[in-house]
Design a protein around this motif. Sequence first.
Motif, short mmCIF file in Angstrom:
data_model
loop_
_atom_site.label_atom_id
_atom_site.label_comp_id
_atom_site.label_asym_id
_atom_site.label_seq_id
_atom_site.Cartn_x
_atom_site.Cartn_y
_atom_site.Cartn_z
N LYS A 163 25.51 66.08 4.84
CA LYS A 163 24.76 66.27 3.60
C LYS A 163 23.70 67.35 3.78
N ALA A 164 23.31 67.97 2.68
CA ALA A 164 22.32 69.04 2.69
C ALA A 164 20.91 68.46 2.55
N TYR A 165 19.92 69.33 2.60
CA TYR A 165 18.49 69.00 2.37
C TYR A 165 17.89 68.14 3.48
N LYS A 166 18.32 68.32 4.71
CA LYS A 166 17.78 67.53 5.82
C LYS A 166 17.14 68.41 6.89
N SER A 167 16.96 69.71 6.63
CA SER A 167 16.50 70.60 7.69
C SER A 167 14.99 70.82 7.72
N HIS A 168 14.35 70.96 6.58
CA HIS A 168 12.90 71.19 6.56
C HIS A 168 12.30 70.66 5.27
N LEU B 153 10.36 67.91 5.02
CA LEU B 153 10.75 66.51 5.04
C LEU B 153 9.59 65.58 4.69
N ASN B 154 8.37 66.11 4.58
CA ASN B 154 7.20 65.26 4.30
C ASN B 154 7.30 64.56 2.95
N LYS B 155 7.72 65.29 1.94
CA LYS B 155 7.74 64.72 0.59
C LYS B 155 8.95 63.82 0.34
N LYS B 156 9.93 63.85 1.24
CA LYS B 156 11.11 63.01 1.07
C LYS B 156 10.86 61.63 1.67
N THR B 157 11.33 60.62 0.98
CA THR B 157 11.09 59.26 1.45
C THR B 157 11.96 58.97 2.67
N THR B 158 11.56 57.96 3.43
CA THR B 158 12.31 57.56 4.62
C THR B 158 13.72 57.11 4.24
#
Length: 65
Positions: free
Chosen positions: A26-31, A33-38
């Motif tokens: 999956k995409a959107y896992k490289s940088h 990451l602070n605003k993304k929930t656990t």
Amino acid sequence: MPKIKTHRGAAKRFSLTKTGKVKRAKAYKSHILNKKTTKRKRNLRKATFISAAEAKNIKQLIPYK
């Protein structure tokens, strides 16, 4: 019939399952990451499959995988 060259970029990104489905990360896992929930980041770890329409083209890029 000559051999077909494997598209090296596609070979690093996709793999085939035994049933012939194309697996991808999956995409959107490289940088950023602070605003993304656990929970969201945890779900991004799981692999997923490509749609049947796109799988046909990807299989041509990775003929020997």
